[in-house]
Scaffold this motif. Structure first.
Motif, PDB file in Angstrom:
ATOM      1  N   THR A 254    -122.166 -21.833  38.670  1.00 43.43           N
ATOM      2  CA  THR A 254    -121.034 -20.934  38.870  1.00 43.43           C
ATOM      3  C   THR A 254    -120.370 -20.736  37.503  1.00 43.43           C
ATOM      4  O   THR A 254    -120.320 -21.676  36.705  1.00 43.43           O
ATOM      5  CB  THR A 254    -119.996 -21.610  39.802  1.00 43.43           C
ATOM      6  N   GLY A 255    -119.865 -19.545  37.238  1.00 40.45           N
ATOM      7  CA  GLY A 255    -119.043 -19.359  36.034  1.00 40.45           C
ATOM      8  C   GLY A 255    -119.778 -18.755  34.858  1.00 40.45           C
ATOM      9  O   GLY A 255    -120.960 -18.422  34.935  1.00 40.45           O
ATOM     10  N   LYS A 256    -119.039 -18.616  33.768  1.00 40.89           N
ATOM     11  CA  LYS A 256    -119.580 -18.025  32.550  1.00 40.89           C
ATOM     12  C   LYS A 256    -119.815 -19.149  31.549  1.00 40.89           C
ATOM     13  O   LYS A 256    -118.916 -19.946  31.287  1.00 40.89           O
ATOM     14  CB  LYS A 256    -118.567 -17.012  31.997  1.00 40.89           C
ATOM     15  N   LEU A 257    -121.031 -19.206  31.036  1.00 36.79           N
ATOM     16  CA  LEU A 257    -121.380 -20.245  30.061  1.00 36.79           C
ATOM     17  C   LEU A 257    -120.584 -20.024  28.782  1.00 36.79           C
ATOM     18  O   LEU A 257    -120.556 -18.921  28.229  1.00 36.79           O
ATOM     19  CB  LEU A 257    -122.891 -20.186  29.797  1.00 36.79           C
ATOM     20  N   GLN A 258    -119.937 -21.102  28.295  1.00 33.92           N
ATOM     21  CA  GLN A 258    -119.041 -20.976  27.135  1.00 33.92           C
ATOM     22  C   GLN A 258    -119.668 -21.453  25.832  1.00 33.92           C
ATOM     23  O   GLN A 258    -119.147 -21.155  24.762  1.00 33.92           O
ATOM     24  CB  GLN A 258    -117.749 -21.776  27.392  1.00 33.92           C
ATOM     25  N   ASN A 259    -120.740 -22.234  25.904  1.00 34.74           N
ATOM     26  CA  ASN A 259    -121.282 -22.800  24.653  1.00 34.74           C
ATOM     27  C   ASN A 259    -122.794 -22.586  24.543  1.00 34.74           C
ATOM     28  O   ASN A 259    -123.560 -23.539  24.411  1.00 34.74           O
ATOM     29  CB  ASN A 259    -120.910 -24.286  24.540  1.00 34.74           C
ATOM     30  N   GLU A 260    -123.194 -21.330  24.602  1.00 34.02           N
ATOM     31  CA  GLU A 260    -124.618 -20.971  24.505  1.00 34.02           C
ATOM     32  C   GLU A 260    -125.303 -21.622  23.307  1.00 34.02           C
ATOM     33  O   GLU A 260    -126.416 -22.129  23.415  1.00 34.02           O
ATOM     34  CB  GLU A 260    -124.742 -19.456  24.341  1.00 34.02           C
ATOM     35  N   GLU A 261    -124.638 -21.585  22.155  1.00 31.45           N
ATOM     36  CA  GLU A 261    -125.244 -22.093  20.911  1.00 31.45           C
ATOM     37  C   GLU A 261    -125.616 -23.565  21.038  1.00 31.45           C
ATOM     38  O   GLU A 261    -126.606 -24.014  20.488  1.00 31.45           O
ATOM     39  CB  GLU A 261    -124.298 -21.929  19.709  1.00 31.45           C
ATOM     40  N   ALA A 262    -124.778 -24.308  21.773  1.00 27.27           N
ATOM     41  CA  ALA A 262    -125.000 -25.750  21.861  1.00 27.27           C
ATOM     42  C   ALA A 262    -126.086 -26.127  22.863  1.00 27.27           C
ATOM     43  O   ALA A 262    -126.695 -27.188  22.741  1.00 27.27           O
ATOM     44  CB  ALA A 262    -123.695 -26.450  22.233  1.00 27.27           C
TER      45      ALA A 262
ATOM     46  N   ASN B 265    -110.685 -17.286  39.509  1.00 24.72           N
ATOM     47  CA  ASN B 265    -110.480 -16.760  40.857  1.00 24.72           C
ATOM     48  C   ASN B 265    -111.673 -17.007  41.772  1.00 24.72           C
ATOM     49  O   ASN B 265    -112.183 -16.083  42.397  1.00 24.72           O
ATOM     50  CB  ASN B 265    -110.162 -15.260  40.772  1.00 24.72           C
ATOM     51  N   VAL B 266    -112.123 -18.249  41.815  1.00 16.06           N
ATOM     52  CA  VAL B 266    -113.185 -18.634  42.755  1.00 16.06           C
ATOM     53  C   VAL B 266    -112.640 -19.731  43.672  1.00 16.06           C
ATOM     54  O   VAL B 266    -111.651 -20.376  43.353  1.00 16.06           O
ATOM     55  CB  VAL B 266    -114.463 -19.148  42.053  1.00 16.06           C
ATOM     56  N   ARG B 267    -113.327 -19.924  44.787  1.00 12.72           N
ATOM     57  CA  ARG B 267    -112.832 -20.945  45.721  1.00 12.72           C
ATOM     58  C   ARG B 267    -113.715 -22.184  45.742  1.00 12.72           C
ATOM     59  O   ARG B 267    -113.475 -23.101  46.519  1.00 12.72           O
ATOM     60  CB  ARG B 267    -112.687 -20.385  47.127  1.00 12.72           C
ATOM     61  N   ASP B 268    -114.744 -22.199  44.905  1.00 10.09           N
ATOM     62  CA  ASP B 268    -115.606 -23.378  44.848  1.00 10.09           C
ATOM     63  C   ASP B 268    -116.443 -23.289  43.582  1.00 10.09           C
ATOM     64  O   ASP B 268    -116.398 -22.266  42.862  1.00 10.09           O
ATOM     65  CB  ASP B 268    -116.499 -23.434  46.105  1.00 10.09           C
ATOM     66  N   PHE B 269    -117.211 -24.324  43.332  1.00 12.48           N
ATOM     67  CA  PHE B 269    -118.028 -24.377  42.127  1.00 12.48           C
ATOM     68  C   PHE B 269    -119.265 -25.206  42.444  1.00 12.48           C
ATOM     69  O   PHE B 269    -119.164 -26.267  43.062  1.00 12.48           O
ATOM     70  CB  PHE B 269    -117.215 -25.032  40.998  1.00 12.48           C
ATOM     71  N   ALA B 270    -120.455 -24.721  42.061  1.00 11.06           N
ATOM     72  CA  ALA B 270    -121.694 -25.472  42.294  1.00 11.06           C
ATOM     73  C   ALA B 270    -122.629 -25.273  41.108  1.00 11.06           C
ATOM     74  O   ALA B 270    -122.463 -24.330  40.330  1.00 11.06           O
ATOM     75  CB  ALA B 270    -122.362 -24.994  43.579  1.00 11.06           C
ATOM     76  N   PHE B 271    -123.602 -26.152  40.960  1.00 10.80           N
ATOM     77  CA  PHE B 271    -124.597 -25.959  39.903  1.00 10.80           C
ATOM     78  C   PHE B 271    -125.926 -26.609  40.269  1.00 10.80           C
ATOM     79  O   PHE B 271    -126.015 -27.389  41.225  1.00 10.80           O
ATOM     80  CB  PHE B 271    -124.083 -26.476  38.550  1.00 10.80           C
ATOM     81  N   ALA B 272    -126.951 -26.244  39.504  1.00 13.91           N
ATOM     82  CA  ALA B 272    -128.273 -26.845  39.664  1.00 13.91           C
ATOM     83  C   ALA B 272    -128.741 -27.280  38.289  1.00 13.91           C
ATOM     84  O   ALA B 272    -128.376 -26.666  37.287  1.00 13.91           O
ATOM     85  CB  ALA B 272    -129.245 -25.835  40.262  1.00 13.91           C
TER      86      ALA B 272
ATOM     87  N   PRO C  93    -119.948 -19.727  45.134  1.00 11.04           N
ATOM     88  CA  PRO C  93    -119.575 -18.590  44.293  1.00 11.04           C
ATOM     89  C   PRO C  93    -120.551 -18.433  43.122  1.00 11.04           C
ATOM     90  O   PRO C  93    -120.840 -19.397  42.421  1.00 11.04           O
ATOM     91  CB  PRO C  93    -118.178 -18.966  43.790  1.00 11.04           C
ATOM     92  N   MET C  94    -121.088 -17.246  42.980  1.00 12.12           N
ATOM     93  CA  MET C  94    -121.980 -16.855  41.883  1.00 12.12           C
ATOM     94  C   MET C  94    -123.356 -17.504  41.917  1.00 12.12           C
ATOM     95  O   MET C  94    -124.228 -17.147  41.135  1.00 12.12           O
ATOM     96  CB  MET C  94    -121.357 -17.122  40.503  1.00 12.12           C
ATOM     97  N   ILE C  95    -123.557 -18.527  42.775  1.00 19.14           N
ATOM     98  CA  ILE C  95    -124.859 -19.218  42.779  1.00 19.14           C
ATOM     99  C   ILE C  95    -125.259 -19.548  44.210  1.00 19.14           C
ATOM    100  O   ILE C  95    -124.395 -19.845  45.041  1.00 19.14           O
ATOM    101  CB  ILE C  95    -124.806 -20.499  41.905  1.00 19.14           C
ATOM    102  N   SER C  96    -126.566 -19.434  44.491  1.00 23.35           N
ATOM    103  CA  SER C  96    -127.045 -19.816  45.819  1.00 23.35           C
ATOM    104  C   SER C  96    -128.365 -20.544  45.685  1.00 23.35           C
ATOM    105  O   SER C  96    -129.108 -20.339  44.731  1.00 23.35           O
ATOM    106  CB  SER C  96    -127.199 -18.581  46.706  1.00 23.35           C
TER     107      SER C  96
END
Ligand SMILES: [Zn+2]
Length: 742
Positions: A255-263, A312-319, A392-395
């Protein structure tokens, strides 16, 4: 005047008397839904005083691959926008549902059979024990003082040191960890890890993972109903700042926008990602199969931190995994350009590379058009072994080839799952209904648009139509529940049909046959826009669809959502008449009439079973002066006779056998082979809820009459929809068959 009035009443009474008690099928549903107030208006929109809470999260989490644990620290800032002062807060601890002592809440599989698989036996007995659930290290206020908590299964009560007044916010932190579950060990696993023995790697699907604020709102107070697996989410909106630390060679999808692509991404990956941002027609591979296979072997001991923000999301998940192949493309919507992306292990090839991101794109386009533009920067589909699950943003979506091959049916299922889970971004991730209470609100509305996407973009696939719900609705009434049943009170065998399909078919009927496409689509869009980033209740949906279409739908809601009645219309009789013509040969007409009456006397009800007896003749007499009352004018009787002369008059009788009132569609087939359709609104059942009669004048002669010829209304028994009756043939034939012993 008075005498006349009594006469009219008596006439209506006699005409419309029903033999069973009146059930008020057209009465308003005001007594069944919450009354409007300043928070939720009678039009179905949020009211002037509407409010909702907000929760912002700063989370740092570390995935430990050696012992499959996730450890995290989070800082929650909770904004009390309610008019109430709060002395305690409720926090969801979803992982606790996997604790052995909490499993009975779900009560999912409960029977031992003579023959049972080891996996099912594990579900039932937990033969291999597993240390599930949270360890909470501390809960502290912003000054570092410990806060008192009490845990009740999947809910934690946080006692505040100081009352949180209306309009104030409070910041506190929680330190926690839990053992990530092995997805193959649990039924209804929405998250956890899947282990791949061949290359000794796992794919981690991380969700329901951090302690989250329960909803506090105007209609429930604290929505602190326990998590029992079926009723998934009720969550508040907020901004997220999340740092995920994983092994150095893992790839994270989140979920979300990646902030540290370079790293976290290498130069080649970054270059390809830039290309993908400009690729609108097809996906670009950011990590290829060969590169993923090379990653599988590295097994780095070092760590890397991926940083994300999501607003403005109601949850957060990742893989997270070193097995991921990754492709991405841009999708241009009128007000937003979105990166549609897929992450899959090589086990998902080739079908995932061919279909996944394309399906994400189709969902983004159709749903945006039907509601509002997808507002987030990314929409991700991650391959898993089974089930589809949305965040949100990921399934996480099931569906794989075996030895490189996948059947058409499995492929359609996989694509449908991806569309469905991406679609959940609208319902309930943005139009944030309470799924813990009303599973149908997001599953039903989402399945409706998911099926529309399939029908529009994949016309070769089967999609849901009213016919699809017939087996469910003609099922055993002892186990059927109405749609308006809370999520966890539905049976595992029934929730798919009751919470997904039945509301979908209901919306299809409203759109295609009751309200009409244009008005319905406007109203549906209105509902989505009124309630985006808010918490709608069923009454808000019911009211908006009426308010935006000028259609009284209470009869529909009452029957379809609040009962287990079904549609079964019976075409119980069709009578064929011609009118006596003054200047024709009277003796001939009387003769036909006599024969007719004689013929029908044979059957007890005098109901003809087909048209073979020919028409009955109606003797139309002049209206006596008394019947005109005080009117001085008179009808043009010769003209009435002329208009009806030579015409065929059909009086049809329809019985309501299933209980649900519905519009009636009548298809006439003429003796010349042509067809015509007449439509009657549901309101014809107002006076008599069990039986209606209606008269039609047709120039041509009718050979056949059929109800609901296009299966618009999910009629559970179409055998009784025809005239001549389907059993006319059978009487003699079945007698013969019986004799033959068939
Ligand atoms: Zn769903």
């Amino acid at each position: 005047m008075r005498i006349f009035f009594i006469f009219v009443c008596a006439a209506i009474f006699n005409l419309n008397a029903q033999t069973k008690p009146w059930q008020g099928k057209f009465e308003p549903i005001d007594n069944l839904i919450a009354p409007p107030n300043t928070y939720r208006t009678a039009s179905g929109a949020p009211g002037k005083a509407y409010w909702q809470q907000r929760a912002d999260y700063k989370i740092k989490a570390t995935l430990n691959e050696k012992n499959n644990t996730l450890t995290g620290e989070e800082v929650i800032t909770y904004y009390n926008n309610s008019p109430d002062d709060l002395s305690y807060l409720w926090i969801q601890l979803d992982q606790n549902v996997n604790k052995k002592e909490n499993e009975d809440f779900g009560d999912i599989n409960n029977n031992v059979k003579d023959n049972i698989t080891t996996r099912k036996m594990q579900f039932l007995t937990r033969a291999i024990d597993f240390p599930a659930g949270y360890s909470i290290k501390y809960v502290k206020d912003s000054s570092g003082n410990n806060l008192k908590t009490l845990v009740n299964n999947t809910m934690m009560k946080l006692k505040l040191n100081k009352v949180l007044n209306s309009g104030e916010s409070v910041t506190f932190s929680i330190s926690w960890s839990y053992h990530i579950t092995d997805r193959s060990m649990y039924s209804l696993s929405r998250e956890g890890y899947e282990y791949y023995p061949e290359d000794d790697n796992s794919v981690y699907l991380i969700a329901h993972w951090f302690p989250r604020m329960a909803v506090y709102n105007d209609s429930e107070g604290w929505q602190n109903q326990q998590f029992q697996k079926l009723g998934e989410f009720a969550l508040e909106f907020g901004n997220y700042d999340v740092e995920i630390t994983v092994p150095d060679d893992h790839i994270v999808a989140s979920t979300g926008k990646l902030q540290n692509e370079e790293a976290v991404l290498n130069k080649t990956q970054r270059k390809r990602f830039e290309l993908a941002k400009k690729s609108f027609d097809k996906p670009v591979l950011i990590i290829t199969k060969e590169e993923a296979e090379a990653n599988e072997k590295t097994k780095s001991n070092k760590q890397k931190t991926w940083k994300y923000t999501a607003n403005n999301v109601r949850d957060f998940a990742f893989a997270s995994s070193r097995k991921f192949i990754w492709d991405a493309q841009a999708v241009k919507l009128p007000t937003n350009t979105v990166m549609a992306m897929s992450f899959y292990p090589k086990e998902g090839l080739p079908v995932w590379q061919e279909e996944s991101t394309k399906a994400v794109m189709h969902a983004l386009e159709v749903y945006s058009e039907a509601t509002f533009d997808y507002p987030y920067p990314v929409a991700i589909s991650v391959n898993t072994s089974n089930i589809g699950m949305e965040f949100p943003m990921i399934s996480f979506n099931g569906g794989r080839a075996t030895n490189g091959k996948i059947s058409d049916r499995a492929k359609a299922g996989m694509i449908g799952t991806i569309i469905h889970e991406v679609g959940h971004n609208w319902f309930p991730m943005i139009v944030s209904s309470d799924e813990r209470k009303w599973m149908w609100m997001d599953e039903g509305l989402n399945t409706f648009l998911h099926q529309r996407t399939v029908a529009e973009r994949y016309p070769d696939f089967n999609s849901v139509t009213p016919k699809s719900i017939v087996p469910f609705m003609s099922g055993d009434k002892n186990i059927l529940r109405p749609i308006m049943t809370t999520s966890d009170n539905e049976l595992m065998s029934q929730f798919g049909a009751n919470f997904y399909l039945k509301p979908t078919v209901g919306l299809q009927m409203l759109r295609n046959s009751i309200i009409g496409k244009e008005l319905f689509d406007e109203a549906f869009k209105e509902y989505a826009n009124r309630w985006k980033y808010k918490h709608p209740n069923p009454s808000d949906l019911f009211r908006t669809l009426e308010d935006a279409t000028a259609t009284d739908l209470d009869w529909f809601y009452r029957g379809w959502f609040f009962t287990t009645d079904n549609v079964d219309m019976e075409l119980s009789n069709v009578k064929w008449f011609t009118v006596y013509e003054e200047n024709a040969n009277i003796e001939d007409q009387k003769q036909t009439s006599k024969i007719k009456i004689k013929a029908s006397e044979k059957t007890a009800e005098a109901n003809a079973k087909d048209f073979s007896n020919g028409p009955e003749v109606i003797n139309m007499t002049s209206t006596p002066d008394a019947n005109y009352g005080q009117f001085l004018s008179r009808l043009d009787e010769p003209e009435i006779r002329k208009q009806l002369s030579g015409k065929n008059i059909y009086e049809i009788t329809i019985k309501n056998k299933g209980g649900l009132v519905m519009p009636v569609t009548i298809e006439w087939t003429y003796t010349d082979g042509t067809k015509e359709i007449d439509r009657l609104p549901a309101q014809i059942w107002r006076r008599n809820e069990y039986k209606v009669q209606k008269t039609f004048v047709k120039s041509k002669e009718v050979s056949e009459v059929n109800l609901d010829p296009n299966f618009e209304f999910a009629d559970t028994n179409i055998e009784n929809n025809s005239f001549p009756k389907l059993d006319t043939k059978s009487e003699f034939d079945s007698f013969k068959d019986k004799k033959k012993g068939n």
